[in-house]
Design a protein around this motif. Structure first.
Motif, PDB file in Angstrom:
ATOM      1  N   GLY A   1      36.379  38.795  32.257  1.00 41.72           N
ATOM      2  CA  GLY A   1      37.400  38.688  31.207  1.00 41.72           C
ATOM      3  C   GLY A   1      38.564  39.648  31.369  1.00 41.72           C
ATOM      4  N   HIS A   2      38.638  40.339  32.519  1.00 44.18           N
ATOM      5  CA  HIS A   2      39.755  41.278  32.658  1.00 44.18           C
ATOM      6  C   HIS A   2      41.072  40.545  32.899  1.00 44.18           C
ATOM      7  N   ILE A   3      42.156  41.172  32.466  1.00 46.87           N
ATOM      8  CA  ILE A   3      43.499  40.669  32.774  1.00 46.87           C
ATOM      9  C   ILE A   3      44.259  41.797  33.465  1.00 46.87           C
TER      10      ILE A   3
ATOM     11  N   ASN B   1      33.115  29.741  37.858  1.00 42.80           N
ATOM     12  CA  ASN B   1      32.817  31.170  37.655  1.00 42.80           C
ATOM     13  C   ASN B   1      33.725  31.822  36.613  1.00 42.80           C
ATOM     14  N   LYS B   2      34.702  31.049  36.076  1.00 43.16           N
ATOM     15  CA  LYS B   2      35.543  31.579  34.992  1.00 43.16           C
ATOM     16  C   LYS B   2      35.141  30.990  33.636  1.00 43.16           C
ATOM     17  N   ALA B   3      34.162  30.057  33.629  1.00 38.60           N
ATOM     18  CA  ALA B   3      33.845  29.324  32.399  1.00 38.60           C
ATOM     19  C   ALA B   3      33.346  30.244  31.273  1.00 38.60           C
TER      20      ALA B   3
ATOM     21  N   LEU C   1      49.227  35.211  33.983  1.00 45.99           N
ATOM     22  CA  LEU C   1      47.979  35.969  34.140  1.00 45.99           C
ATOM     23  C   LEU C   1      46.907  35.112  34.793  1.00 45.99           C
ATOM     24  N   GLY C   2      46.028  35.757  35.551  1.00 43.06           N
ATOM     25  CA  GLY C   2      44.749  35.156  35.921  1.00 43.06           C
ATOM     26  C   GLY C   2      43.706  35.803  35.023  1.00 43.06           C
ATOM     27  N   ILE C   3      42.448  35.584  35.336  1.00 44.17           N
ATOM     28  CA  ILE C   3      41.388  36.228  34.547  1.00 44.17           C
ATOM     29  C   ILE C   3      40.236  36.580  35.478  1.00 44.17           C
TER      30      ILE C   3
HETATM   31  C1  GLP Z   1      42.224  40.564  40.365  1.00 43.42           C
HETATM   32  C2  GLP Z   1      43.596  40.721  39.726  1.00 43.42           C
HETATM   33  C3  GLP Z   1      43.735  39.866  38.486  1.00 43.42           C
HETATM   34  C4  GLP Z   1      43.241  38.462  38.772  1.00 43.42           C
HETATM   35  C5  GLP Z   1      41.793  38.505  39.173  1.00 43.42           C
HETATM   36  C6  GLP Z   1      41.194  37.125  39.412  1.00 43.42           C
HETATM   37  O1  GLP Z   1      41.271  41.392  39.804  1.00 43.42           O
HETATM   38  N1  GLP Z   1      43.906  42.059  39.395  1.00 43.42           N
HETATM   39  O2  GLP Z   1      45.085  39.863  38.068  1.00 43.42           O
HETATM   40  O3  GLP Z   1      43.414  37.667  37.622  1.00 43.42           O
HETATM   41  O4  GLP Z   1      41.713  39.245  40.369  1.00 43.42           O
HETATM   42  O5  GLP Z   1      41.423  36.703  40.718  1.00 43.42           O
HETATM   43  P1  GLP Z   1      41.218  35.234  41.241  1.00 43.42           P
HETATM   44  O6  GLP Z   1      42.373  34.447  40.723  1.00 43.42           O
HETATM   45  O7  GLP Z   1      41.240  35.344  42.735  1.00 43.42           O
HETATM   46  O8  GLP Z   1      39.931  34.750  40.700  1.00 43.42           O
END
Ligand code: GLP
Length: 250
Positions: free
Chosen positions: A142-144, A206-208, A136-138
């Motif tokens: 906070g969405h996954i 920007n993810k902190a 997963l990213g985020i």
């Molecule tokens: C999109 C995807 C996610 C991803 C997020 C963050 O919204 N649907 O799965 O985690 O982007 O993207 P990035 O890794 O470019 O910050």
């Protein structure tokens, strides 16, 4: 009080995060040649994919029997569209490893019957034996996958509407913000939580905030990633910048 199972690895920087994630993925693939791998798009996992490609080419890491289920796809974009997640995955990963294309599953953004497609996608995951390892990213909110704040904890693969924040964040890949699709097909939080093991990657300042809420806030649908606190085998690999707002000791 609530029990938090979620673990954290703080990496020095983006490359270190990518290498650490790749070594776990490679170990799982070596342990189980038929691993069912759930994959994510976005800029964050690109380094992981690059490292896995290197391991395939230089060390013979074998993906020939691995099955892939990708998290999401924009509604309305054909696989040939250069901003579709299908194009992204083939271009950045699948074209460079020995995966069997018939074992690659990505939601179909052009499906004529998206509801039926979503039901089939869930069924295909189950028939494959469930997801063994999910990457997963985020999102900054906070969405996954594309499970935006408010998504139910037991949600399944479905059509979702993107939040204004996500459209803004993802506009950088399109010529202008109006071109960003407003909807996507996304695995649900319930689908993701069924994976036996989960690795969430996070890089950059920007993810902190999102990472601090994910690990140190209460588990809430308002921060979808925080629901991972209840998963028994989930790890966050964050670089120092993404971990910079954590206050606890790990
Ligand atoms: C999109 C995807 C996610 C991803 C997020 C963050 O919204 N649907 O799965 O985690 O982007 O993207 P990035 O890794 O470019 O910050």
């Amino acid at each position: 009080m609530w029990v938090v199972y979620l673990r954290l690895i703080v990496a020095d920087d983006y490359d270190d995060m990518s290498r650490k994630a790749a070594s776990i993925v490679a170990e799982e693939v070596r342990k189980n040649k038929k691993l069912v791998l759930g994959l994510a798009t976005g800029s964050t996992p690109l380094g992981l994919y690059r490292e896995l490609i290197r391991m395939h080419k230089e060390e013979g890491l074998d993906f020939s029997q691995v099955k892939i289920f990708n998290l999401d796809e924009y509604v309305g974009l054909a696989p040939t569209h250069d901003q579709s997640y299908n194009y992204f995955m083939f271009h950045n990963f699948f074209n460079h490893i020995n995966i069997d294309k018939k074992d690659v599953h990505i939601p179909d953004g052009k499906s004529k019957d998206p509801e039926a497609f979503c039901r089939d996608y869930e069924r295909m995951i189950d028939e494959a034996g469930g997801i063994g390892l999910q990457i997963l990213g985020i999102g900054s909110n906070g969405h996954i996958a594309f499970n935006e704040p408010g998504s139910p904890a037991d949600s399944k693969t479905r059509v979702v509407t993107l939040s204004a924040q996500t459209i803004k964040d993802n506009a950088r890949f399109f010529r202008d913000q109006n071109e960003v699709p407003k909807k996507s097909i996304s695995m649900g939080i319930g689908t993701i939580m069924k994976a036996r093991m989960i690795i969430l990657l996070a890089s950059g300042k920007n993810k902190a905030d999102a990472i601090a809420k994910t690990l140190e806030g209460p588990p809430t649908v308002n921060v979808p990633a925080s629901l991972l606190q209840k998963h028994k085998d989930a790890i966050i690999i964050a670089d120092k910048e993404a971990a910079s707002k954590l206050t606890g000791k790990y």
